[in-house]
Design a protein around this motif. Sequence first.
Motif, PDB file in Angstrom:
ATOM      1  N   ASN A   1      15.061  31.242  74.354  1.00 28.74           N
ATOM      2  CA  ASN A   1      13.837  30.530  74.699  1.00 28.74           C
ATOM      3  C   ASN A   1      13.544  30.661  76.196  1.00 28.74           C
ATOM      4  O   ASN A   1      12.388  30.794  76.607  1.00 28.74           O
ATOM      5  CB  ASN A   1      13.981  29.074  74.288  1.00 28.74           C
ATOM      6  N   SER A   2      14.593  30.644  77.021  1.00 31.41           N
ATOM      7  CA  SER A   2      14.384  30.768  78.465  1.00 31.41           C
ATOM      8  C   SER A   2      13.726  32.097  78.808  1.00 31.41           C
ATOM      9  O   SER A   2      12.882  32.177  79.710  1.00 31.41           O
ATOM     10  CB  SER A   2      15.697  30.606  79.221  1.00 31.41           C
ATOM     11  N   GLU A   3      14.070  33.150  78.085  1.00 35.56           N
ATOM     12  CA  GLU A   3      13.476  34.466  78.293  1.00 35.56           C
ATOM     13  C   GLU A   3      11.958  34.410  78.042  1.00 35.56           C
ATOM     14  O   GLU A   3      11.167  34.971  78.808  1.00 35.56           O
ATOM     15  CB  GLU A   3      14.145  35.458  77.338  1.00 35.56           C
ATOM     16  N   TYR A   4      11.552  33.721  76.991  1.00 31.70           N
ATOM     17  CA  TYR A   4      10.128  33.555  76.668  1.00 31.70           C
ATOM     18  C   TYR A   4       9.398  32.839  77.800  1.00 31.70           C
ATOM     19  O   TYR A   4       8.332  33.268  78.234  1.00 31.70           O
ATOM     20  CB  TYR A   4      10.001  32.781  75.356  1.00 31.70           C
ATOM     21  N   VAL A   5       9.961  31.751  78.289  1.00 32.89           N
ATOM     22  CA  VAL A   5       9.319  30.975  79.349  1.00 32.89           C
ATOM     23  C   VAL A   5       9.218  31.797  80.630  1.00 32.89           C
ATOM     24  O   VAL A   5       8.152  31.880  81.245  1.00 32.89           O
ATOM     25  CB  VAL A   5      10.063  29.654  79.600  1.00 32.89           C
ATOM     26  N   LEU A   6      10.315  32.409  81.033  1.00 28.14           N
ATOM     27  CA  LEU A   6      10.314  33.188  82.273  1.00 28.14           C
ATOM     28  C   LEU A   6       9.424  34.419  82.187  1.00 28.14           C
ATOM     29  O   LEU A   6       8.735  34.773  83.151  1.00 28.14           O
ATOM     30  CB  LEU A   6      11.745  33.572  82.648  1.00 28.14           C
ATOM     31  N   ASN A   7       9.423  35.058  81.031  1.00 28.18           N
ATOM     32  CA  ASN A   7       8.582  36.232  80.832  1.00 28.18           C
ATOM     33  C   ASN A   7       7.103  35.842  80.887  1.00 28.18           C
ATOM     34  O   ASN A   7       6.292  36.518  81.522  1.00 28.18           O
ATOM     35  CB  ASN A   7       8.923  36.879  79.488  1.00 28.18           C
ATOM     36  N   THR A   8       6.767  34.748  80.233  1.00 28.51           N
ATOM     37  CA  THR A   8       5.383  34.270  80.260  1.00 28.51           C
ATOM     38  C   THR A   8       4.970  33.940  81.692  1.00 28.51           C
ATOM     39  O   THR A   8       3.891  34.335  82.141  1.00 28.51           O
ATOM     40  CB  THR A   8       5.213  33.048  79.348  1.00 28.51           C
ATOM     41  N   LEU A   9       5.824  33.235  82.405  1.00 28.58           N
ATOM     42  CA  LEU A   9       5.522  32.863  83.788  1.00 28.58           C
ATOM     43  C   LEU A   9       5.342  34.107  84.663  1.00 28.58           C
ATOM     44  O   LEU A   9       4.406  34.180  85.465  1.00 28.58           O
ATOM     45  CB  LEU A   9       6.621  31.964  84.351  1.00 28.58           C
ATOM     46  N   ALA A  10       6.211  35.091  84.507  1.00 28.38           N
ATOM     47  CA  ALA A  10       6.096  36.326  85.291  1.00 28.38           C
ATOM     48  C   ALA A  10       4.764  37.031  85.019  1.00 28.38           C
ATOM     49  O   ALA A  10       4.104  37.516  85.943  1.00 28.38           O
ATOM     50  CB  ALA A  10       7.265  37.263  84.981  1.00 28.38           C
ATOM     51  N   HIS A  11       4.362  37.068  83.768  1.00 27.74           N
ATOM     52  CA  HIS A  11       3.096  37.716  83.434  1.00 27.74           C
ATOM     53  C   HIS A  11       1.902  36.913  83.938  1.00 27.74           C
ATOM     54  O   HIS A  11       0.903  37.484  84.370  1.00 27.74           O
ATOM     55  CB  HIS A  11       3.007  37.974  81.930  1.00 27.74           C
ATOM     56  N   LEU A  12       1.985  35.593  83.890  1.00 35.04           N
ATOM     57  CA  LEU A  12       0.922  34.769  84.471  1.00 35.04           C
ATOM     58  C   LEU A  12       0.780  35.082  85.959  1.00 35.04           C
ATOM     59  O   LEU A  12      -0.336  35.249  86.466  1.00 35.04           O
ATOM     60  CB  LEU A  12       1.217  33.282  84.280  1.00 35.04           C
ATOM     61  N   GLN A  13       1.904  35.170  86.648  1.00 36.85           N
ATOM     62  CA  GLN A  13       1.879  35.453  88.076  1.00 36.85           C
ATOM     63  C   GLN A  13       1.301  36.840  88.354  1.00 36.85           C
ATOM     64  O   GLN A  13       0.543  37.017  89.311  1.00 36.85           O
ATOM     65  CB  GLN A  13       3.274  35.281  88.669  1.00 36.85           C
ATOM     66  N   GLU A  14       1.632  37.819  87.527  1.00 40.32           N
ATOM     67  CA  GLU A  14       1.066  39.162  87.683  1.00 40.32           C
ATOM     68  C   GLU A  14      -0.451  39.150  87.557  1.00 40.32           C
ATOM     69  O   GLU A  14      -1.146  39.930  88.200  1.00 40.32           O
ATOM     70  CB  GLU A  14       1.633  40.122  86.630  1.00 40.32           C
ATOM     71  N   LEU A  15      -0.955  38.264  86.719  1.00 42.43           N
ATOM     72  CA  LEU A  15      -2.396  38.150  86.508  1.00 42.43           C
ATOM     73  C   LEU A  15      -3.061  37.243  87.541  1.00 42.43           C
ATOM     74  O   LEU A  15      -4.262  37.032  87.505  1.00 42.43           O
ATOM     75  CB  LEU A  15      -2.672  37.617  85.095  1.00 42.43           C
ATOM     76  N   GLY A  16      -2.251  36.691  88.452  1.00 44.51           N
ATOM     77  CA  GLY A  16      -2.791  35.810  89.483  1.00 44.51           C
ATOM     78  C   GLY A  16      -3.094  34.410  88.985  1.00 44.51           C
ATOM     79  O   GLY A  16      -3.901  33.700  89.583  1.00 44.51           O
ATOM     80  N   ILE A  17      -2.452  34.017  87.893  1.00 46.41           N
ATOM     81  CA  ILE A  17      -2.683  32.700  87.297  1.00 46.41           C
ATOM     82  C   ILE A  17      -1.507  31.795  87.635  1.00 46.41           C
ATOM     83  O   ILE A  17      -0.361  32.119  87.313  1.00 46.41           O
ATOM     84  CB  ILE A  17      -2.857  32.802  85.765  1.00 46.41           C
ATOM     85  N   ARG A  18      -1.793  30.681  88.289  1.00 43.97           N
ATOM     86  CA  ARG A  18      -0.750  29.701  88.621  1.00 43.97           C
ATOM     87  C   ARG A  18      -0.689  28.649  87.522  1.00 43.97           C
ATOM     88  O   ARG A  18      -1.717  28.153  87.072  1.00 43.97           O
ATOM     89  CB  ARG A  18      -1.058  28.985  89.934  1.00 43.97           C
ATOM     90  N   ASP A  19       0.508  28.324  87.111  1.00 49.39           N
ATOM     91  CA  ASP A  19       0.728  27.220  86.183  1.00 49.39           C
ATOM     92  C   ASP A  19       1.868  26.401  86.782  1.00 49.39           C
ATOM     93  O   ASP A  19       3.040  26.703  86.575  1.00 49.39           O
ATOM     94  CB  ASP A  19       1.081  27.732  84.788  1.00 49.39           C
TER      95      ASP A  19
END
Length: 180
Positions: free
Chosen positions: A142-160
């Motif tokens: 599950n941690s991989e899913y969260v970190l991967n999602t966060l990394a992709h959000l950051q690549e797209l310039g989206i802050r969460d």
Amino acid sequence: MDEFWVFGYGSLMWNPGFPFEEKLTARAFGYRRSLCVHSWVHRGTERRPGLVLGLDYGGSCIGTAFRIAPAERAGVIDYLRERELVTHVYKERTMPVQLMNGRRVPALAYVVDRTHPQYAGARTAAEAAAVVAGAVGKSGPNSEYVLNTLAHLQELGIRDHWLEEVAAELPIGAAVSVRA
């Protein structure tokens, strides 16, 4: 025929799995991205559920809008229903989203069903991280899913900010992002 758009807010943003003609940053109002869905298959089990993202009520959510060619519409809808409605924890909705150019368009999206047994509700970042840290399903940790999602959000310039807080609460070993 009207344009057909799909709104993604989690893994759909970086792993759509369907053909599209255009991809733009967009915002959905009235919903927020939240780790509010117990994952019993892909990122956890029924005995040790993980948490995956859902669109939950309140706030707004920056994600990705995909414009689908008219000839692809039926196939994309079939694909998304198979992908997103496996356990029916999500409800299929058409909602207005605002594209980065200011234009508003209706988009197909999947909103969490708060009455479903898999709905996890709101949690603090620490509470969510505690669930995420120990959960593993058929698609991996599950941690991989969260970190991967966060990394992709950051690549797209989206802050969460909330998801960033969850990631910061994860054990150090979980801090290695694995990209899908």
